[in-house]
Scaffold this active site. Sequence first.
Site, mmCIF file in Angstrom:
data_model
loop_
_atom_site.group_PDB
_atom_site.id
_atom_site.type_symbol
_atom_site.label_atom_id
_atom_site.label_comp_id
_atom_site.label_asym_id
_atom_site.label_seq_id
_atom_site.Cartn_x
_atom_site.Cartn_y
_atom_site.Cartn_z
ATOM 1 N N ASP A 194 0.842 -1.208 0.000
ATOM 2 C CA ASP A 194 0.000 0.000 0.000
ATOM 3 C C ASP A 194 0.877 1.259 0.000
ATOM 4 O O ASP A 194 0.385 2.372 -0.144
ATOM 5 C CB ASP A 194 -0.995 0.001 1.169
ATOM 6 C CG ASP A 194 -0.329 -0.046 2.524
ATOM 7 O OD1 ASP A 194 0.914 -0.194 2.590
ATOM 8 O OD2 ASP A 194 -1.047 0.063 3.542
ATOM 9 N N SER A 195 2.214 1.068 0.104
ATOM 10 C CA SER A 195 3.138 2.185 -0.110
ATOM 11 C C SER A 195 2.959 2.749 -1.512
ATOM 12 O O SER A 195 3.399 3.864 -1.799
ATOM 13 C CB SER A 195 4.583 1.735 0.101
ATOM 14 O OG SER A 195 4.863 0.575 -0.657
ATOM 15 N N ASP A 213 -1.248 -6.225 -0.430
ATOM 16 C CA ASP A 213 -1.410 -5.585 0.882
ATOM 17 C C ASP A 213 -2.879 -5.260 1.129
ATOM 18 O O ASP A 213 -3.544 -4.641 0.286
ATOM 19 C CB ASP A 213 -0.630 -4.257 0.868
ATOM 20 C CG ASP A 213 0.288 -4.113 2.053
ATOM 21 O OD1 ASP A 213 0.205 -4.939 2.989
ATOM 22 O OD2 ASP A 213 1.109 -3.173 2.046
ATOM 23 N N LYS A 226 -1.141 -9.537 2.863
ATOM 24 C CA LYS A 226 -0.394 -9.080 4.044
ATOM 25 C C LYS A 226 -1.283 -8.114 4.814
ATOM 26 O O LYS A 226 -2.007 -7.322 4.187
ATOM 27 C CB LYS A 226 0.911 -8.382 3.626
ATOM 28 C CG LYS A 226 1.673 -7.758 4.815
ATOM 29 C CD LYS A 226 3.070 -7.305 4.436
ATOM 30 C CE LYS A 226 3.145 -5.933 3.813
ATOM 31 N NZ LYS A 226 2.603 -4.822 4.629
ATOM 32 N N GLU A 266 -1.341 -5.518 8.500
ATOM 33 C CA GLU A 266 -0.528 -4.891 9.550
ATOM 34 C C GLU A 266 -1.113 -5.143 10.937
ATOM 35 O O GLU A 266 -2.325 -5.039 11.116
ATOM 36 C CB GLU A 266 -0.443 -3.374 9.310
ATOM 37 C CG GLU A 266 0.322 -3.017 8.057
ATOM 38 C CD GLU A 266 0.488 -1.505 7.870
ATOM 39 O OE1 GLU A 266 0.075 -0.729 8.752
ATOM 40 O OE2 GLU A 266 1.037 -1.112 6.825
ATOM 41 N N GLU A 303 9.235 -4.120 10.464
ATOM 42 C CA GLU A 303 9.641 -2.823 9.900
ATOM 43 C C GLU A 303 10.135 -1.887 11.007
ATOM 44 O O GLU A 303 9.441 -1.677 12.020
ATOM 45 C CB GLU A 303 8.445 -2.181 9.159
ATOM 46 C CG GLU A 303 8.804 -0.826 8.556
ATOM 47 C CD GLU A 303 7.802 -0.327 7.522
ATOM 48 O OE1 GLU A 303 6.847 -1.059 7.195
ATOM 49 O OE2 GLU A 303 7.991 0.811 7.050
HETATM 50 O O1 KIV Z 1 3.579 -1.212 1.658
HETATM 51 C C1 KIV Z 1 4.774 -1.541 1.742
HETATM 52 O O2 KIV Z 1 5.609 -1.173 0.898
HETATM 53 C C2 KIV Z 1 5.180 -2.373 2.854
HETATM 54 C C3 KIV Z 1 6.646 -2.630 2.999
HETATM 55 C C4 KIV Z 1 7.287 -1.452 3.622
HETATM 56 C C5 KIV Z 1 6.923 -3.868 3.745
HETATM 57 O O3 KIV Z 1 4.390 -2.790 3.619
#
Ligand code: KIV
Length: 260
Positions: free
Chosen positions: A40-41, A79, A108, A110, A177
């Site tokens: 989600d970055s 994500d 994934k 969080e 992280e």
């Molecule tokens: O969204 C992302 O890029 C991440 C990484 C920093 C692991 O979750």
Amino acid sequence: MKSVLDFKKGQHKITMLTCYDYWSARLLNDSPVDCILVGDSGAMVMHGYPDTVAATSELMALHTRAVKLGAPDRFVIGDMPFLSFRGSLDRALDCVMQLMQAGAQAVKLEGAAGHLPLVKHLTESGVPVMGHLGLTPQSVHALGGFKVQAKTEQQAQRLKKDAQDLQAAGCFALVLECVPTQVAKEVTEQLDIPTIGIGAGPHCDGQVLVLQDMLGAQTHFKPKFVRHFADLAGTIKQAVNHFNEEVQSGAFPSPQESYA
Ligand code: KIV
């Protein structure tokens, strides 16, 4: 293509890079990296938002589809975005369905507190789940910024407990992280599942970076843990300047680059 069964400890170090689009996914498809994270970055890197809160399930599914089209041979992790797994089970499942049907092989999410039953439900439903602890960027406003986490003994103990809980709930791997090296080492040693670090030192079972960071493509912000393995921003600037010069001088296009 690697599968979830290849995420083991103690073999080779796991490599993971983020990716959000088709053309860079094609490059990663021909690379030796183990897996691709459609993080989600992408909300920040590709869309310019100041944090990841703006990412939605639809946006993540769109990026996941583009990445899978470019990297059909790679294990792709999608994500789950901000709050998508904190409402109802139906809403969470809808997001997972969007990501998996867009081509992800795993999701994934969080944090741990409050959604361990969801992790268990997903893994029991055949959805591989990667955990993510330490700096969880979706909580940036509660954490007071993008800061190193688990610096006190109490916070480190909490992180270790969360890691154990995520493993017990069925996660196949865990992203750590921005946590101190020693804490990441201890978490890695206590788990049977592999850890993948970003700003978590060298003792994790693998490493992940944002693709544009490690390529040196975005240079306005460089956290301590980022290494530029290339100077893509410099290369692109040079190429764009060169193109402009050649057009202005009439050197481009040449007869060979034109139709008779
Ligand atoms: O969204 C992302 O890029 C991440 C990484 C920093 C692991 O979750």
